[in-house]
Design an enzyme around this catalytic site. Structure first.
Site, PDB file in Angstrom:
ATOM      1  N   ARG A 103       0.826  -1.204   0.000  1.00 52.48           N
ATOM      2  CA  ARG A 103       0.000   0.000   0.000  1.00 52.48           C
ATOM      3  C   ARG A 103       0.860   1.254   0.000  1.00 52.48           C
ATOM      4  NH1 ARG A 103      -4.639   0.640   4.491  1.00 52.48           N
ATOM      5  NH2 ARG A 103      -2.833   0.951   5.839  1.00 52.48           N
ATOM      6  N   LYS A 205      -2.779   6.616   1.547  1.00 53.11           N
ATOM      7  CA  LYS A 205      -2.635   7.018   2.949  1.00 53.11           C
ATOM      8  C   LYS A 205      -1.674   8.199   3.081  1.00 53.11           C
ATOM      9  CE  LYS A 205      -2.769   4.630   7.420  1.00 53.11           C
ATOM     10  NZ  LYS A 205      -4.175   4.934   7.690  1.00 53.11           N
ATOM     11  N   GLU A 241     -16.353   6.530   4.241  1.00 53.10           N
ATOM     12  CA  GLU A 241     -15.692   5.935   5.398  1.00 53.10           C
ATOM     13  C   GLU A 241     -15.764   6.873   6.583  1.00 53.10           C
ATOM     14  OE1 GLU A 241     -11.086   6.358   5.411  1.00 53.10           O
ATOM     15  OE2 GLU A 241     -11.602   5.805   3.358  1.00 53.10           O
TER      16      GLU A 241
END
Length: 381
Positions: A103, A205, A241
């Site tokens: 990721r 992220k 989210e």
């Protein structure tokens, strides 16, 4: 090789051993989710060719940055989060670290940054955890939160990628993320402010994603809510989210979660819960989930590295409050939470091959394959 060394240690660590282990002198019963400075952090620099080399452990402490560092001026930074758990025999478990490495690489590509290889990332995590193993809580008392950072540390004035990058890992022992612990949390749906936009960076992220949620989150907590649930910014009716975790709903034993489409972070706990749910025989749907479905759900829960699985007690949307559970988990969330946490903590057989186990016997050498780490005797009281 580090991996070969660790296999020998594992072989020597007896599951039936009653041996005690050195632990830092802190209140293990009172752990919350806050920073406790530990012994060591890991630092690795990127050279001019875009390769990360010569990583090493050094004592935990402040870092020096140019005022013109890319991360300070243009937000060129990523972070990850994962955990290490101590088993009852003293051995240490990491949960899917290669997924965090992948990721970060994907996020780095979006942010125009070089990144460590998957092998470099995972080995650095192992080294950092073993160097700080006395800070890993006793079994059942919490976990060691691991925070890898990728930062544009080179000086840059005009808008451009930084000329230098730093990969850094620090750790901290933690308890529950929400003050409610495993008690149900209470969410408010935000319909004016938005966390991410199509084509933006909501799916990686990057550090900037989290500053954007602070205003709505702070206002929600003042009003007594645990956190904020965001909607899509186009039609303002589909779930995305929570501030720092993914959302699931359960209706008639069907588990549904918003599909990953560029504005939602591909959570590793989210991915794991989906696989666990399928393994447990549930039907799982990744799709657009309308806010009306949320209000009609049988259960709602959140997932994330920090929270693992957190039951949602109620959701408030435009003044309407819907309650799902008063105390504890719903039946489906409880089943999935138990299956996942037992695996993470080494209490059940890892048929998924998700965990990495490391021995942690007293007196074991701190030779990590990169640097011999001298013992640190200081502690936090």
């Amino acid at each position: 090789m580090v991996f070969e060394l660790m296999r020998l240690v594992i072989k020597d660590a007896s599951p039936s051993s009653n041996e005690s282990f050195e632990l830092a002198d802190i209140d293990w019963e009172g752990l919350g989710f806050g920073l406790i400075p530990t012994d060591y952090m890991y630092v690795m620099k990127c050279d001019g060719s875009g390769n990360f080399t010569n990583g090493k452990l050094q004592q935990f402490g402040n870092i020096e940055l140019s005022p013109s560092a890319g991360v300070l001026n243009y937000g060129q930074g990523l972070f990850e989060g994962l955990k290490a758990y101590r088993k009852h025999d003293g051995n240490i478990l990491l949960f899917r670290p290669e997924e965090n490495a992948l990721r970060m690489r994907n996020g780095a590509e979006r942010m125009c940054m070089p990144s460590p290889s998957i092998e470099q990332f995972v080995e650095a995590v192992k080294d950092t955890v073993l160097a700080n193993k006395r800070w890993i809580p006793p079994a059942g008392k919490g976990s060691l939160y691991i925070r890898p950072l990728l930062l544009g540390t080179g000086a840059v004035l005009g808008l451009a990628p930084a000329p230098e990058y730093t990969f850094l890992i620090y750790v901290s022992p933690v308890g529950n993320y929400f003050k409610e612990g495993v008690a149900p949390i209470h969410l408010i749906v935000e319909h004016e402010l938005h966390r991410a936009t199509p084509g933006g960076t909501g799916g990686v992220k990057t550090i900037g994603n989290y500053a954007a949620v602070l205003k709505a989150q702070t206002a929600a907590k003042v009003r007594g809510y645990s956190d904020v649930l965001y909607l899509d910014c186009v039609e303002k009716k589909y779930l995305e989210e929570v501030s720092s975790c993914n959302i699931f709903i359960v209706k008639d034993n069907v588990v549904s979660t918003p599909a990953i489409k560029g504005t939602i972070l591909p959570g590793i706990t989210r991915k794991s819960i989906i696989e666990v749910a399928l393994n447990e025989g549930f039907q799982v749907e990744e799709r657009q989930v309308a806010v009306d479905e949320l209000l009609d759900a049988d259960e709602v829960f959140c997932t994330g590295t920090a929270v693992v699985v957190s039951p949602v007690g109620s959701v408030t949307y435009r003044g309407k409050r819907v309650t799902y559970v008063e105390d504890g988990f719903g039946a489906v969330a409880q089943r999935l939470y138990s299956a996942l946490t037992r695996l993470q903590m080494g209490l059940s057989e890892d048929e998924m091959n998700w965990t990495v186990e490391k021995g942690a016997k007293r007196g074991e050498s701190r030779e990590t394959g990169l640097v011999r780490v001298p013992p640190v005797r200081s502690s936090v009281s």
